[in-house]
Design a protein around this motif. Structure first.
Motif, PDB file in Angstrom:
ATOM      1  N   UNK A 186     -67.888 -38.634  -0.747  1.00  0.00           N
ATOM      2  CA  UNK A 186     -66.581 -39.358  -2.011  1.00  0.00           C
ATOM      3  C   UNK A 186     -65.784 -37.911  -2.246  1.00  0.00           C
ATOM      4  N   UNK A 187     -64.569 -38.703  -2.246  1.00  0.00           N
ATOM      5  CA  UNK A 187     -63.891 -36.970  -2.773  1.00  0.00           C
ATOM      6  C   UNK A 187     -64.866 -36.466  -4.001  1.00  0.00           C
ATOM      7  N   UNK A 188     -63.589 -35.390  -4.235  1.00  0.00           N
ATOM      8  CA  UNK A 188     -64.452 -34.586  -5.517  1.00  0.00           C
ATOM      9  C   UNK A 188     -63.828 -34.697  -6.313  1.00  0.00           C
ATOM     10  N   UNK A 189     -64.839 -35.370  -7.536  1.00  0.00           N
ATOM     11  CA  UNK A 189     -64.507 -35.724  -8.972  1.00  0.00           C
ATOM     12  C   UNK A 189     -64.396 -37.025  -9.469  1.00  0.00           C
ATOM     13  N   UNK A 190     -64.499 -37.959  -7.329  1.00  0.00           N
ATOM     14  CA  UNK A 190     -64.509 -39.217  -7.426  1.00  0.00           C
ATOM     15  C   UNK A 190     -65.647 -39.774  -8.209  1.00  0.00           C
ATOM     16  N   UNK A 191     -65.381 -41.280  -7.931  1.00  0.00           N
ATOM     17  CA  UNK A 191     -66.269 -41.929  -9.363  1.00  0.00           C
ATOM     18  C   UNK A 191     -66.525 -43.952  -8.666  1.00  0.00           C
ATOM     19  N   UNK A 192     -67.127 -44.713  -8.067  1.00  0.00           N
ATOM     20  CA  UNK A 192     -66.865 -45.779  -8.160  1.00  0.00           C
ATOM     21  C   UNK A 192     -67.896 -46.324  -9.722  1.00  0.00           C
ATOM     22  N   UNK A 193     -66.961 -47.266 -10.082  1.00  0.00           N
ATOM     23  CA  UNK A 193     -67.244 -48.314 -11.184  1.00  0.00           C
ATOM     24  C   UNK A 193     -67.891 -49.509 -10.482  1.00  0.00           C
ATOM     25  N   UNK A 194     -69.088 -49.846 -11.038  1.00  0.00           N
ATOM     26  CA  UNK A 194     -69.763 -51.055 -10.175  1.00  0.00           C
ATOM     27  C   UNK A 194     -69.915 -52.328 -11.830  1.00  0.00           C
ATOM     28  N   UNK A 195     -69.115 -53.073 -11.785  1.00  0.00           N
ATOM     29  CA  UNK A 195     -69.904 -54.215 -12.755  1.00  0.00           C
ATOM     30  C   UNK A 195     -71.405 -55.079 -12.261  1.00  0.00           C
ATOM     31  N   UNK A 196     -71.860 -55.556 -13.937  1.00  0.00           N
ATOM     32  CA  UNK A 196     -73.671 -55.331 -13.191  1.00  0.00           C
ATOM     33  C   UNK A 196     -73.622 -56.862 -13.486  1.00  0.00           C
ATOM     34  N   UNK A 197     -75.098 -56.936 -13.618  1.00  0.00           N
ATOM     35  CA  UNK A 197     -75.121 -58.686 -13.961  1.00  0.00           C
ATOM     36  C   UNK A 197     -76.531 -58.104 -14.345  1.00  0.00           C
ATOM     37  N   UNK A 198     -76.511 -58.472 -15.516  1.00  0.00           N
ATOM     38  CA  UNK A 198     -77.932 -58.290 -16.001  1.00  0.00           C
ATOM     39  C   UNK A 198     -78.896 -60.132 -16.374  1.00  0.00           C
ATOM     40  N   UNK A 199     -79.944 -60.294 -16.482  1.00  0.00           N
ATOM     41  CA  UNK A 199     -80.848 -61.251 -17.050  1.00  0.00           C
ATOM     42  C   UNK A 199     -82.104 -60.565 -17.353  1.00  0.00           C
ATOM     43  N   UNK A 200     -82.245 -61.482 -18.044  1.00  0.00           N
ATOM     44  CA  UNK A 200     -82.762 -60.628 -19.513  1.00  0.00           C
ATOM     45  C   UNK A 200     -85.329 -61.467 -18.091  1.00  0.00           C
ATOM     46  N   UNK A 201     -85.917 -60.784 -18.713  1.00  0.00           N
ATOM     47  CA  UNK A 201     -86.973 -60.779 -18.492  1.00  0.00           C
ATOM     48  C   UNK A 201     -88.053 -61.975 -19.240  1.00  0.00           C
TER      49      UNK A 201
END
Ligand SMILES: *[C@@H]1O[C@H](CO)[C@@H](O)[C@H](O)[C@H]1NC(C)=O
Ligand SMILES: *[C@@H]1O[C@H](CO)[C@@H](O)[C@H](O)[C@H]1NC(C)=O
Ligand SMILES: *[C@@H]1O[C@H](CO)[C@@H](O)[C@H](O)[C@H]1NC(C)=O
Ligand SMILES: *[C@@H]1O[C@H](CO)[C@@H](O)[C@H](O)[C@H]1NC(C)=O
Ligand SMILES: *[C@@H]1O[C@H](CO)[C@@H](O)[C@H](O)[C@H]1NC(C)=O
Length: 293
Positions: A160-175
């Motif tokens: 990954x490029x230096x200082x690069x990042x990827x933001x992943x949107x999450x799906x959530x579920x309750x147990x």
């Protein structure tokens, strides 16, 4: 491994509000050196993941490596990439999963975090899946082009490029369940092609010791024809104690034989609801008595 990949297992029921994304940083992948003798070499993936779910910023490093037959393999992706199970990332309740057709410059990745929602006091499982590719600016790859020409399984690294990042949107579920996904694995050494192993035990989920109600298992490593591994995944409530044994039989269900020796015993750990539990992989213990039917 050929487990069916369930990103949203049946134990999860209700969707809840969105939570903070997963930030992936410092990702790198490595594909092994070509080796003229075809020895196993090691693929690797490593990345850091951060989120502020559960009321605290947490970061952990996720990584795994695995062997592939590098030089004699013409496919341009890993044949032995581990798929279908969550790989723990050490601290902070993160885990990740890889998928078939993994190549260092082009692969899919799922990340999961479990945390307790302070407002509702519910345990939440947040999951995100993404595809990463060197055709976007996300990954810079250095893959030996000369090897690519005559052996596609060329060695290289992607970062990954230096200082690069990827933001992943999450799906959530309750147990909302008391069940843990419970994984059974057993390997057998077979005389006849087509023999199979089934599972029976002391609780209703395992057929109450009735061989006619045994749980069927599926082969998880078809490439190992002489000594296949069979697996099953069952939903069993946390805290349940049970005994069990494996049965070997012909493909048509005839010739049933118990495993030898004492019953196997297991207790699903407390607080494992909605998680995955592996009772342990073992060999079928031969020499047991035939089952009269
Ligand atoms: C987590 O880190 C981000 C960025 O560094 C910051 O804006 C946020 O306030 C932090 N959240 C918590 C709960 O510490
Ligand atoms: C991108 O990744 C693919 C798959 O790993 C590889 O075949 C290709 O050579 C890579 N291209 C570059 C420019 O790195
Ligand atoms: C990248 O991966 C996707 C999904 O597995 C596949 O459809 C595509 O052909 C791959 N691209 C390259 C350049 O390998
Ligand atoms: C996440 O799951 C693990 C394993 O099931 C458990 O030990 C841990 O307590 C859970 N973490 C939270 C914050 O619920
Ligand atoms: C990366 O980020 C740090 C902190 O923000 C900064 O000091 C550094 O110069 C950055 N490096 C590059 C190559 O951009």
């Amino acid at each position: 491994m050929m487990w069916k990949t369930l990103l949203l297992p049946a134990a999860f029921c209700s969707f809840v509000a969105a939570y903070s994304p997963f930030i992936i940083k410092n990702l790198n992948t490595h594909q092994p050196n070509g080796n003229p003798d075809g020895q196993t070499n090691y693929y690797r993936i490593q990345f850091d993941v951060t989120s502020s779910n559960g009321g605290a910023n947490s970061t952990t490093t996720c990584q795994t490596f695995w062997g592939d037959n590098s030089w004699l393999q013409t496919e341009s992706y890993s044949m032995a990439v581990p798929t279908g199970n969550w790989i723990a990332c050490g601290a902070n309740d993160f885990r990740f999963q890889l998928f078939p057709y993994f190549s260092i410059g082009n692969f899919s990745l799922a990340v999961q975090q479990n945390f307790t929602d302070a407002a509702t006091n519910q345990e939440i499982f947040a999951t995100a899946k993404t595809h990463m590719s060197n055709s976007t600016s996300t990954l810079n790859c250095d893959i030996n082009p000369e090897e690519v020409m005559y052996q596609q399984h060329a060695h290289g690294d992607c970062n990954m490029a230096s200082n690069g990042s990827v933001s992943l949107q999450v799906e959530t579920e309750a147990c909302n369940s008391r069940d843990a996904t419970t994984i059974f694995e057993v390997s057998g050494s077979f005389d006849n092609n087509g023999e199979e192993i089934v599972l029976v035990g002391s609780i209703p989920e395992l057929g109450n010791w009735s061989p006619t109600k045994a749980v069927s298992m599926s082969v998880t490593n078809p490439q190992s024809a002489g000594a296949p591994t069979f697996g099953a995944r069952l939903e069993i409530a946390e805290g349940t104690s049970f005994e069990y044994k494996y049965i070997m039989q012909e493909a048509d269900g005839s010739g049933k034989t118990w495993e030898c020796c004492e019953n196997r015993v297991y207790t699903i750990p407390a607080n494992s609801a909605c998680g995955e539990i592996n009772v342990g992989s073992d060999w079928f213990r031969g020499g047991g008595s035939p089952i009269q039917t």
